[in-house]
Write a protein that holds these residues in place. Structure first.
Motif, mmCIF file in Angstrom:
data_model
loop_
_atom_site.group_PDB
_atom_site.id
_atom_site.type_symbol
_atom_site.label_atom_id
_atom_site.label_comp_id
_atom_site.label_asym_id
_atom_site.label_seq_id
_atom_site.Cartn_x
_atom_site.Cartn_y
_atom_site.Cartn_z
ATOM 1 N N GLN A 59 132.686 105.179 24.045
ATOM 2 C CA GLN A 59 132.676 103.896 23.331
ATOM 3 C C GLN A 59 131.528 103.814 22.345
ATOM 4 O OE1 GLN A 59 135.276 102.103 24.078
ATOM 5 N NE2 GLN A 59 134.705 100.836 22.355
ATOM 6 N N ILE A 62 132.474 105.375 19.162
ATOM 7 C CA ILE A 62 133.385 104.581 18.338
ATOM 8 C C ILE A 62 132.627 103.488 17.598
ATOM 9 C CG2 ILE A 62 135.346 103.042 18.421
ATOM 10 C CD1 ILE A 62 136.734 104.868 19.960
ATOM 11 N N PHE A 63 131.655 102.843 18.278
ATOM 12 C CA PHE A 63 130.884 101.818 17.577
ATOM 13 C C PHE A 63 130.097 102.415 16.428
ATOM 14 C CE2 PHE A 63 132.283 98.563 19.931
ATOM 15 C CZ PHE A 63 131.839 98.445 21.219
ATOM 16 N N TYR A 108 143.400 97.247 12.892
ATOM 17 C CA TYR A 108 143.988 98.333 13.688
ATOM 18 C C TYR A 108 143.107 98.654 14.890
ATOM 19 C CZ TYR A 108 145.407 102.992 15.035
ATOM 20 O OH TYR A 108 145.804 104.083 15.755
ATOM 21 N N ALA A 109 141.802 98.762 14.634
ATOM 22 C CA ALA A 109 140.890 99.088 15.738
ATOM 23 C C ALA A 109 140.931 97.998 16.802
ATOM 24 C CB ALA A 109 139.472 99.258 15.201
ATOM 25 N N TRP A 110 141.025 96.742 16.356
ATOM 26 C CA TRP A 110 141.070 95.618 17.297
ATOM 27 C C TRP A 110 142.311 95.702 18.172
ATOM 28 C CZ3 TRP A 110 139.970 90.016 15.323
ATOM 29 C CH2 TRP A 110 140.045 89.133 16.382
ATOM 30 N N LYS A 112 144.172 98.228 18.816
ATOM 31 C CA LYS A 112 144.221 99.395 19.690
ATOM 32 C C LYS A 112 143.244 99.287 20.850
ATOM 33 C CE LYS A 112 147.114 102.487 18.369
ATOM 34 N NZ LYS A 112 148.020 103.187 19.258
ATOM 35 N N GLY A 113 142.436 98.226 20.857
ATOM 36 C CA GLY A 113 141.497 98.055 21.951
ATOM 37 C C GLY A 113 140.250 98.903 21.819
ATOM 38 N N ALA A 114 139.964 99.376 20.590
ATOM 39 C CA ALA A 114 138.776 100.211 20.418
ATOM 40 C C ALA A 114 137.508 99.387 20.402
ATOM 41 C CB ALA A 114 138.875 100.998 19.113
ATOM 42 N N LEU A 115 137.628 98.050 20.328
ATOM 43 C CA LEU A 115 136.438 97.233 20.191
ATOM 44 C C LEU A 115 136.005 96.622 21.501
ATOM 45 C CD1 LEU A 115 137.423 95.414 16.918
ATOM 46 C CD2 LEU A 115 135.948 97.362 17.182
ATOM 47 N N GLU A 116 136.647 97.017 22.603
ATOM 48 C CA GLU A 116 136.253 96.444 23.883
ATOM 49 C C GLU A 116 135.037 97.146 24.415
ATOM 50 O OE1 GLU A 116 137.920 93.954 25.147
ATOM 51 O OE2 GLU A 116 139.336 94.000 23.498
ATOM 52 N N TRP A 117 134.209 96.435 25.103
ATOM 53 C CA TRP A 117 133.075 97.061 25.770
ATOM 54 C C TRP A 117 133.520 97.384 27.181
ATOM 55 C CZ3 TRP A 117 128.230 98.276 24.084
ATOM 56 C CH2 TRP A 117 127.359 98.717 25.088
ATOM 57 N N VAL A 118 133.822 98.651 27.405
ATOM 58 C CA VAL A 118 134.407 99.017 28.691
ATOM 59 C C VAL A 118 133.339 99.016 29.782
ATOM 60 C CG1 VAL A 118 135.636 100.804 29.912
ATOM 61 C CG2 VAL A 118 136.098 100.394 27.506
ATOM 62 N N ILE C 163 139.642 106.949 16.045
ATOM 63 C CA ILE C 163 140.042 106.132 17.187
ATOM 64 C C ILE C 163 141.108 106.855 17.988
ATOM 65 C CG2 ILE C 163 141.224 104.018 17.817
ATOM 66 C CD1 ILE C 163 139.703 102.628 15.678
ATOM 67 N N MET C 167 139.496 107.690 21.691
ATOM 68 C CA MET C 167 139.680 106.506 22.515
ATOM 69 C C MET C 167 139.613 106.857 23.977
ATOM 70 S SD MET C 167 139.910 103.429 21.698
ATOM 71 C CE MET C 167 140.960 102.754 22.948
#
Lengths: 118, 400, 179
Positions: A59, A62-63, A108-110, A112-118, C163, C167
């Protein structure tokens, strides 16, 4: 012109020198009594077990990457904004198109869930 | 009185040339002396800033704050600095010695270097490069690098984790900061800081772009890592995060760096959005311009402390969602709308002001409506789950 | 020897040494830090060439974004804090020879061009006018509007690609149990 950049260089060097002076003063004034317990690594009072290495999550990558994309976008947009006074309306709209395409990427990133803090 | 600063400059130059030095060398020497004075002042400001913050936060929390050491506790910071000077500097086992020592230097240097392009008064600016704003952004991120080096070189798991989380936070909030800084650039037509201040002769950019100012202030507070965004150095959470292993003045430099960084972003907000040294009579009397600059910076710094003392700390996933899902899209929308509206608003002065204020007002209204819709949708999505624990209900409630 | 020439020599030497240390450093993290010094040296070279905008862009993109990204990527692997094997293999003499020949060829071409280079281009524009000219030409229909928009599409493509590859929780390539 070169003198202006020299000033910036001087400020950066002084910014490096002042804390060095403070730290050197500290090391001169302070006592120096090294002991085994003092040099141990802090872990809330317990001993450290195992290597000091944590594997990071993807993650963070990605950020940092999204920041890179927006940084490059901003670098393209700063000359456009600096020349704003001399631009016609269609030129401004072209810049807005640039921003819209990148907003699409963020969307798109939002999704796809790429912006979540897992 | 009109050209006070260039008068002093000329006097010193003549003095030094009279001593027999070459003119080019004299110019460089004067610049170096000015840089030394400005750098020392900006770092020594920390002594006053820490006292102000402790007193203000104490009053907000209905207590007194330091009042024993010196009148009104004014010497408290000096006492703390002396204490830090006498603490032993411990370097943990296996830490990377050179990088460990370099990290606090980078953090402080990145903050001091921002003052090089700060327009303090008409005619008093250290370095009038025409890329001042982009320079501020890039130097600010050298501080991020310093934080990462501090965490990596400490040979400590928690420092490493804390450092990377801090870097992720700083890097995330840099995006809306950069986007919101594009708005004053296009309103002023230049990236240079002196040009931005001079373009605010009629209206400060706070009136022309209030949303951009708010976004810049919020994201800068998050960049510094204080206020409601200080999860990563809160003592109850991760025990000081990336500077766990630092002691004595090495820790003191991180501490000083954070406070001076907060003051620096207040000064940046005052310069970019409140008009810097602009004010009645500033063009004629440069010292008055300097006074206006200090007053405006102090007001913004008070707001920053006020925010810190009032809001509770937000969680890291809330912080993340707030950035990527709210502030960044809002900054993008504000940028696009301001760019288009400023071209459509023909005629300067009050027409332009009216156009921009109404555009910002429309964005605020639409955002509030969007937030209400989102809140209602979230509440409705949670409703069937809430009804489950009570099975003795009417059939329509069980059906959702 | 003017001051600028001395500064250029010093900066060039620092950049070259940092670049050599990047590829020969046994610890990956140190290699990343030497890379940052090499990039900073390049920013100073841009300032010496009287182009402040490119110097600031170099710091903002390379040091702030790409160097941090590289260090994060390095931390995603295992061999970060350990010393790795020696960085040179047996063929390093041959490789050094090839690199020196390449360098000699490039210098020959560059020195030939230097005599006939148009000296008027950079010296004429004031920095402020240069920046406005750049901004205008980015969106001018007769100039670089198409590369400008294609650049944004390229950036979005890079974002989508990264991504898809990186991911984590939706079945990406690297599913960790990190914190």
């Amino acid at each position: 012109m070169a003198l202006q950049w020299a000033f910036i260089g001087f400020m950066f060097l002084i910014g490096l020198a002042l804390p060095s002076a403070a730290i050197i003063a500290n090391q001169i004034i302070a006592p120096r009594k090294p002991s085994k317990t003092k040099s141990e690594i802090y872990e809330c009072g317990m001993e450290t077990v195992g290597e000091t290495w944590v594997q990071l999550k993807g993650q963070y990558y990605i950020f940092a990457l999204i920041f890179l994309i927006f940084d490059i976008e901003a670098v393209f947009l700063f000359p456009w904004a600096a020349a704003y006074d001399k631009l016609a309306l269609y030129m401004v709209l072209e810049g807005v198109l640039f921003i819209l395409i990148l907003a699409g990427g963020l969307l798109y990133a939002w999704r796809k869930g790429a912006l979540e803090w897992v | 009185m009109v050209d006070l600063f260039s008068g002093i400059d000329q006097f010193l130059k003549d003095l030094l040339i009279g001593l027999g030095l070459q003119p080019a060398f004299v110019a460089v020497l004067l610049k170096f002396a000015a840089a030394a004075v400005l750098g020392t002042i900006s770092v020594s400001l920390a002594i006053v800033l820490i006292w102000v913050e402790r007193k203000l936060v104490a009053r907000i929390q209905d207590r007194l704050g330091p009042n024993r050491v010196g009148p009104f506790g004014l010497l408290q910071t000096i006492a703390d600095a002396l204490k830090l000077l006498t603490k032993e500097v411990l370097i943990p086992d296996g830490a990377d010695r050179i990088v460990f020592r370099l990290a606090p230097l980078l953090v402080v240097a990145s903050v001091v270097a921002v003052w090089a392009v700060m327009p303090l008064a008409p005619g008093l600016i250290g370095s009038d490069v025409n890329v001042g704003l982009l320079y501020v952004i890039s130097i600010g991120a050298v501080g991020t690098l310093g934080v990462m080096l501090a965490g990596m070189s400490s040979n400590n798991k928690y420092a490493l984790l804390g450092a990377f989380r801090t870097v992720a936070q700083m890097v995330s909030y840099a995006v809306p900061m950069i986007l919101s800084l594009l708005v004053p650039t296009l309103l002023a037509g230049s990236m240079g800081m002196a040009a931005i201040v001079e373009a605010q002769g009629q209206f400060p950019f706070l009136l022309l772009a209030p949303l951009a100012a708010l976004i810049f202030l919020i994201s800068s507070i998050a960049e510094v890592g204080r206020g409601p965004f200080d999860l990563l150095e809160a003592e109850s959470e991760i025990v000081a995060g990336y500077h766990i292993e630092y002691s004595g003045m090495t820790f003191g430099m991180f501490f000083v760096g954070e406070f001076v960084h907060a003051f620096t972003i207040s000064a940046l907000t005052a310069v970019i959005f409140l008009g810097g040294w602009q004010g009645p009579g500033a063009q004629a009397y440069p010292l008055l311009g300097l006074l206006y600059f200090v007053l405006k910076t102090s007001v913004v710094y008070f707001i920053v402390i006020w925010v810190r003392g009032t809001f509770p700390r937000i969680r890291i996933d809330q912080m993340n969602a707030f950035n990527w899902k709210f502030i960044t899209p809002l900054a993008l929308v504000v940028l696009m709308v301001t760019a288009v509206v400023d071209k459509l608003a023909v005629g300067g002065g009050f027409t332009r002001l009216a156009f921009h204020l109404s555009a910002n007002g429309i964005i605020v209204l639409l955002t509030l409506v969007a937030l209400r819709v989102y809140a209602r949708a979230t509440r409705q999505a949670q409703q069937p789950a809430e009804e489950i624990p009570s099975p003795v209900q009417q059939p329509e409630a069980a059906g959702g | 020897m003017t001051v600028e020439q001395v500064l250029f020599l010093i900066t060039g030497a620092v950049t070259l040494i940092a670049a050599v240390m990047v590829v020969t450093s046994p610890r990956l993290v140190h290699a990343g830090l030497w890379l940052i010094m090499a990039l900073a040296g390049m920013a100073v070279l841009f300032v010496l060439l009287e182009n402040g905008f490119l110097a600031v862009v170099q710091v903002a993109i390379y040091i702030d974004a790409i160097a941090i990204l590289i260090i994060i990527t390095v931390m995603l692997t295992r061999a970060v804090m350990r010393e790795t094997e020696p960085q040179m293999n047996r063929l390093w003499v041959l490789a050094g020879l090839g690199a020196s020949m390449l360098f000699a060829g490039l210098m020959a071409i560059a020195l030939q061009l230097g005599a006939t280079a148009p000296a008027s281009l950079a010296a004429v524009l004031e920095p402020e006018a240069g920046l406005e000219l750049l901004g205008r030409s980015l969106v001018d229909v007769d100039a670089f509007i198409l590369p400008f928009e294609v650049a944004s599409v390229l950036l979005v493509a890079a974002l989508i690609g990264a991504i898809v590859v990186a991911m984590v929780p939706r079945g990406g390539a690297s599913a960790q149990d990190g914190r």
